[in-house]
Design a protein around this motif. Sequence first.
Motif, PDB file in Angstrom:
ATOM      1  N   GLY A   1      59.225  38.761  40.284  1.00 18.69           N
ATOM      2  CA  GLY A   1      58.487  39.900  40.826  1.00 18.69           C
ATOM      3  C   GLY A   1      57.032  39.887  40.400  1.00 18.69           C
ATOM      4  O   GLY A   1      56.504  38.900  39.881  1.00 18.69           O
ATOM      5  N   ALA A   2      56.363  41.013  40.636  1.00 17.41           N
ATOM      6  CA  ALA A   2      54.936  41.151  40.370  1.00 17.41           C
ATOM      7  C   ALA A   2      54.691  41.866  39.052  1.00 17.41           C
ATOM      8  O   ALA A   2      55.523  42.635  38.586  1.00 17.41           O
ATOM      9  CB  ALA A   2      54.254  41.918  41.510  1.00 17.41           C
ATOM     10  N   VAL A   3      53.531  41.591  38.459  1.00 21.22           N
ATOM     11  CA  VAL A   3      53.109  42.261  37.232  1.00 21.22           C
ATOM     12  C   VAL A   3      51.782  42.955  37.506  1.00 21.22           C
ATOM     13  O   VAL A   3      51.069  42.603  38.452  1.00 21.22           O
ATOM     14  CB  VAL A   3      52.968  41.267  36.064  1.00 21.22           C
ATOM     15  CG1 VAL A   3      54.277  40.545  35.812  1.00 21.22           C
ATOM     16  CG2 VAL A   3      51.854  40.275  36.324  1.00 21.22           C
ATOM     17  N   PRO A   4      51.409  43.968  36.706  1.00 21.47           N
ATOM     18  CA  PRO A   4      50.162  44.706  36.959  1.00 21.47           C
ATOM     19  C   PRO A   4      48.935  43.820  36.807  1.00 21.47           C
ATOM     20  O   PRO A   4      48.890  42.925  35.971  1.00 21.47           O
ATOM     21  CB  PRO A   4      50.178  45.806  35.889  1.00 21.47           C
ATOM     22  CG  PRO A   4      51.597  45.893  35.432  1.00 21.47           C
ATOM     23  CD  PRO A   4      52.169  44.528  35.585  1.00 21.47           C
ATOM     24  N   GLY A   5      47.915  44.098  37.622  1.00 19.06           N
ATOM     25  CA  GLY A   5      46.636  43.433  37.466  1.00 19.06           C
ATOM     26  C   GLY A   5      46.390  42.327  38.473  1.00 19.06           C
ATOM     27  O   GLY A   5      47.294  41.907  39.207  1.00 19.06           O
ATOM     28  N   PRO A   6      45.158  41.821  38.518  1.00 22.20           N
ATOM     29  CA  PRO A   6      44.782  40.761  39.461  1.00 22.20           C
ATOM     30  C   PRO A   6      45.173  39.393  38.936  1.00 22.20           C
ATOM     31  O   PRO A   6      45.640  39.248  37.796  1.00 22.20           O
ATOM     32  CB  PRO A   6      43.258  40.905  39.529  1.00 22.20           C
ATOM     33  CG  PRO A   6      42.894  41.369  38.150  1.00 22.20           C
ATOM     34  CD  PRO A   6      44.013  42.267  37.707  1.00 22.20           C
ATOM     35  N   ASN A   7      44.969  38.369  39.748  1.00 15.79           N
ATOM     36  CA  ASN A   7      45.167  36.998  39.290  1.00 15.79           C
ATOM     37  C   ASN A   7      44.195  36.710  38.149  1.00 15.79           C
ATOM     38  O   ASN A   7      43.010  37.029  38.223  1.00 15.79           O
ATOM     39  CB  ASN A   7      44.922  36.011  40.430  1.00 15.79           C
ATOM     40  CG  ASN A   7      45.969  36.108  41.516  1.00 15.79           C
ATOM     41  OD1 ASN A   7      47.081  36.561  41.277  1.00 15.79           O
ATOM     42  ND2 ASN A   7      45.632  35.684  42.715  1.00 15.79           N
ATOM     43  N   GLY A   8      44.701  36.105  37.087  1.00 16.87           N
ATOM     44  CA  GLY A   8      43.865  35.819  35.940  1.00 16.87           C
ATOM     45  C   GLY A   8      43.719  36.980  34.972  1.00 16.87           C
ATOM     46  O   GLY A   8      43.004  36.877  33.988  1.00 16.87           O
ATOM     47  N   GLY A   9      44.379  38.112  35.262  1.00 23.07           N
ATOM     48  CA  GLY A   9      44.305  39.263  34.375  1.00 23.07           C
ATOM     49  C   GLY A   9      45.093  39.027  33.091  1.00 23.07           C
ATOM     50  O   GLY A   9      45.942  38.140  33.003  1.00 23.07           O
ATOM     51  N   LEU A  10      44.803  39.830  32.074  1.00 25.16           N
ATOM     52  CA  LEU A  10      45.459  39.714  30.776  1.00 25.16           C
ATOM     53  C   LEU A  10      46.537  40.792  30.647  1.00 25.16           C
ATOM     54  O   LEU A  10      46.290  41.959  30.973  1.00 25.16           O
ATOM     55  CB  LEU A  10      44.440  39.854  29.653  1.00 25.16           C
ATOM     56  CG  LEU A  10      43.402  38.728  29.583  1.00 25.16           C
ATOM     57  CD1 LEU A  10      42.278  39.102  28.634  1.00 25.16           C
ATOM     58  CD2 LEU A  10      44.039  37.431  29.141  1.00 25.16           C
ATOM     59  N   VAL A  11      47.710  40.407  30.177  1.00 22.42           N
ATOM     60  CA  VAL A  11      48.835  41.334  30.055  1.00 22.42           C
ATOM     61  C   VAL A  11      49.490  41.176  28.698  1.00 22.42           C
ATOM     62  O   VAL A  11      49.301  40.169  27.998  1.00 22.42           O
ATOM     63  CB  VAL A  11      49.886  41.087  31.169  1.00 22.42           C
ATOM     64  CG1 VAL A  11      49.299  41.360  32.538  1.00 22.42           C
ATOM     65  CG2 VAL A  11      50.427  39.665  31.097  1.00 22.42           C
TER      66      VAL A  11
END
Length: 217
Positions: A198-208
Amino acid sequence: MTQVYQEDGTVVPVTVVQAGPCNVLQIRSVERDGYSAVQLGFEDKPRRLASRSERGHVAKLESKRAKRRTEAGIELVEKAGCEPQRFVREFRGESDLSVGSQVTLETFDGVSRVDVTGTSKGRGFSGVMKRHNFSGQRATHGVKKVHRHAGGTGCSASPSRLFKGRRMAGQYGNTKVTTRNLEIVRLMPEDNLMLIRGAVPGPNGGLVSIRQTNKVG
């Protein structure tokens, strides 16, 4: 995001996350800090771009203050001895890690589901249809150029005000978001990659931030 095939031939959408290695910068204790936590740093930051405080956070720097504290017999905080870090976060709880060690993808061996925290994409000042999924007003007779407006929001003469929490247009996104109970599809320790379904918060290249979920069921 991409997609991978499972052993039974089904295709699942996944988000590829570079998870580590993370340097252990500090260990918080109840005696010294009032709470227990481990502070991790990810991705080296060039020294020329780091401030003196950022460099001093990870390595010992000679200063008059440090010299005075040493002469006074005050024990200095242990340093990790690594490069300044771009992304620093603390994770609450007891830990057997030591300052200067590294946390790798092997930490998630045997973990099936995780919680992912990140900063959602900022969408600026958005209307009620985009921000709150309002259906909008009628597109037929009686509505004149206000099809995407919110409509009435007032409460008449009593109480003559709006209640807090009224859904209206405003800033949308760019907030801290946690997506819970996501499944780990595959771990690739040789490349420090984690494939999360699935998807995670934030844009491509974002830090999580990733942690083992405490959600039951």
